[in-house]
Design a protein around this motif. Sequence first.
Motif, short mmCIF file in Angstrom:
data_model
loop_
_atom_site.label_atom_id
_atom_site.label_comp_id
_atom_site.label_asym_id
_atom_site.label_seq_id
_atom_site.Cartn_x
_atom_site.Cartn_y
_atom_site.Cartn_z
N GLU A 69 1.99 -23.92 9.60
CA GLU A 69 0.99 -23.78 10.92
C GLU A 69 -0.18 -23.25 10.27
O GLU A 69 0.07 -22.45 9.18
CB GLU A 69 1.50 -22.88 12.05
N TYR A 70 -1.28 -23.18 10.86
CA TYR A 70 -2.63 -22.63 10.30
C TYR A 70 -2.57 -21.28 10.59
O TYR A 70 -2.20 -20.73 11.90
CB TYR A 70 -3.90 -23.46 10.94
N ASP A 71 -2.82 -20.32 9.50
CA ASP A 71 -2.54 -19.02 9.78
C ASP A 71 -4.05 -18.49 9.55
O ASP A 71 -4.52 -18.24 8.49
CB ASP A 71 -1.59 -18.51 8.86
N GLU A 72 -4.75 -17.84 10.51
CA GLU A 72 -6.13 -17.26 10.54
C GLU A 72 -6.06 -16.18 9.63
O GLU A 72 -7.17 -15.86 8.84
CB GLU A 72 -6.44 -16.85 11.78
N GLU A 104 7.25 -7.95 -8.08
CA GLU A 104 7.15 -9.47 -8.59
C GLU A 104 5.63 -9.78 -8.34
O GLU A 104 5.00 -9.49 -7.19
CB GLU A 104 7.98 -10.32 -8.25
N GLU A 105 5.16 -10.82 -9.18
CA GLU A 105 3.87 -11.27 -8.93
C GLU A 105 3.77 -12.65 -8.11
O GLU A 105 4.94 -13.38 -8.33
CB GLU A 105 2.99 -11.46 -10.11
N GLU A 106 2.90 -12.88 -7.27
CA GLU A 106 2.85 -13.92 -6.57
C GLU A 106 1.52 -14.35 -6.50
O GLU A 106 0.51 -13.81 -6.64
CB GLU A 106 3.24 -13.60 -5.05
N SER A 107 1.07 -15.77 -6.65
CA SER A 107 -0.11 -16.29 -6.68
C SER A 107 -0.49 -16.92 -5.38
O SER A 107 0.41 -17.65 -4.70
CB SER A 107 -0.49 -17.22 -7.73
N ILE A 108 -1.62 -16.88 -4.96
CA ILE A 108 -2.02 -17.50 -3.59
C ILE A 108 -3.43 -18.32 -4.19
O ILE A 108 -4.22 -17.89 -4.70
CB ILE A 108 -2.58 -16.43 -2.65
N GLY A 109 -3.40 -19.54 -3.82
CA GLY A 109 -4.47 -20.59 -4.12
C GLY A 109 -5.47 -20.41 -2.80
O GLY A 109 -5.04 -20.38 -1.64
N TYR A 110 -6.54 -20.34 -3.05
CA TYR A 110 -7.78 -20.22 -1.88
C TYR A 110 -8.60 -21.33 -2.02
O TYR A 110 -9.09 -21.81 -3.35
CB TYR A 110 -8.64 -19.03 -1.86
N ILE A 111 -9.42 -21.87 -1.11
CA ILE A 111 -10.23 -22.93 -1.01
C ILE A 111 -11.50 -22.23 -0.66
O ILE A 111 -11.33 -21.69 0.52
CB ILE A 111 -9.90 -24.22 -0.17
N VAL A 112 -12.50 -22.45 -1.31
CA VAL A 112 -13.71 -21.95 -0.89
C VAL A 112 -14.24 -22.72 0.24
O VAL A 112 -14.47 -24.13 0.27
CB VAL A 112 -14.97 -21.90 -1.98
N LYS A 113 -14.47 -22.28 1.61
CA LYS A 113 -14.91 -22.99 2.73
C LYS A 113 -16.29 -22.94 2.94
O LYS A 113 -16.91 -23.86 3.69
CB LYS A 113 -14.06 -22.54 4.06
N GLU A 114 -17.01 -21.58 2.74
CA GLU A 114 -18.23 -21.75 3.02
C GLU A 114 -19.07 -20.50 2.08
O GLU A 114 -18.28 -19.78 1.47
CB GLU A 114 -18.54 -20.93 4.56
N VAL A 115 -20.33 -20.77 1.48
CA VAL A 115 -20.89 -19.85 0.62
C VAL A 115 -22.16 -19.60 1.26
O VAL A 115 -22.98 -20.63 1.51
CB VAL A 115 -21.00 -20.55 -0.83
N THR A 116 -22.63 -18.29 1.62
CA THR A 116 -23.82 -17.97 1.83
C THR A 116 -24.59 -16.99 1.05
O THR A 116 -23.81 -16.52 0.01
CB THR A 116 -23.66 -17.38 3.18
N GLN A 117 -25.57 -16.46 1.24
CA GLN A 117 -26.29 -15.61 0.23
C GLN A 117 -25.76 -14.38 0.23
O GLN A 117 -25.57 -13.66 -0.84
CB GLN A 117 -27.83 -15.42 0.65
N GLU A 118 -24.89 -13.97 1.38
CA GLU A 118 -24.27 -12.84 1.49
C GLU A 118 -22.72 -12.73 1.30
O GLU A 118 -21.99 -11.58 0.68
CB GLU A 118 -24.53 -11.90 2.80
N HIS A 119 -21.87 -13.81 1.85
CA HIS A 119 -20.63 -13.94 1.75
C HIS A 119 -19.91 -15.28 1.11
O HIS A 119 -20.78 -16.15 1.09
CB HIS A 119 -20.21 -13.70 2.95
N VAL A 120 -18.76 -15.31 1.07
CA VAL A 120 -17.96 -16.38 0.44
C VAL A 120 -16.67 -16.26 1.54
O VAL A 120 -15.97 -15.42 1.53
CB VAL A 120 -17.56 -16.49 -0.94
N ILE A 121 -16.64 -17.42 2.21
CA ILE A 121 -15.44 -17.53 3.05
C ILE A 121 -14.33 -18.29 2.46
O ILE A 121 -14.53 -19.45 1.98
CB ILE A 121 -15.54 -18.21 4.32
N LEU A 122 -12.90 -17.80 2.20
CA LEU A 122 -12.07 -18.30 1.61
C LEU A 122 -10.89 -18.81 2.44
O LEU A 122 -10.54 -17.76 3.33
CB LEU A 122 -11.61 -17.42 0.36
N ASP A 123 -10.18 -19.71 2.33
CA ASP A 123 -9.02 -20.12 2.91
C ASP A 123 -7.67 -20.19 2.12
O ASP A 123 -7.80 -20.97 1.39
CB ASP A 123 -9.29 -21.36 3.75
N GLY A 124 -6.74 -19.34 2.47
CA GLY A 124 -5.59 -19.41 1.68
C GLY A 124 -4.58 -20.34 2.30
O GLY A 124 -3.35 -20.51 1.71
N ASN A 125 -4.77 -21.00 3.51
CA ASN A 125 -3.90 -22.14 3.92
C ASN A 125 -3.78 -23.24 3.11
O ASN A 125 -4.73 -23.79 2.43
CB ASN A 125 -4.46 -22.54 5.42
#
Length: 156
Positions: A69-72, A104-125
Amino acid sequence: MKIGKNCVVTLSYRVVDKKGTILDAGEEPLIYLHGGYHDVFEKVEQALEGKKRGDEIEVSLKAKESFGEYDETLVVTQLRSDFDEHIHVGEIFEEIIEDELSGEEESIGYIVKEVTQEHVILDGNHPFAGTDVIFYANVIDVKSATKEEIKQQYAR
């Protein structure tokens, strides 16, 4: 040979959404160890049980049975200054996180969804999270797993 526990199965496959849009064309064969090792979706593994080379399956999967399921809570906003100037929408990167309890180490993959001058929005789904899918597969090969292949699976 029929597919059963501890068989190495090779599939040609494709995954589509309910509208028929191809999500994964399966350009490379899927090779997995059959028998509850969680290498493929549970319903797909159940559908493949007892099949043999040349058999085909079609399995409808709800989002929770496939990519989740999509997790906000997996959508995060970070400061633009935390990234280099080349960051762009669609870029994929991993973050290594240490589990506080187990260490233990775990990796989470993120996709860059939006880039603004102030922020970057990442999605780990997963890109297909929240999507009901249909999994089509053709059994290309079935063979008994070697002791080493089974041992490798348990080591994961």
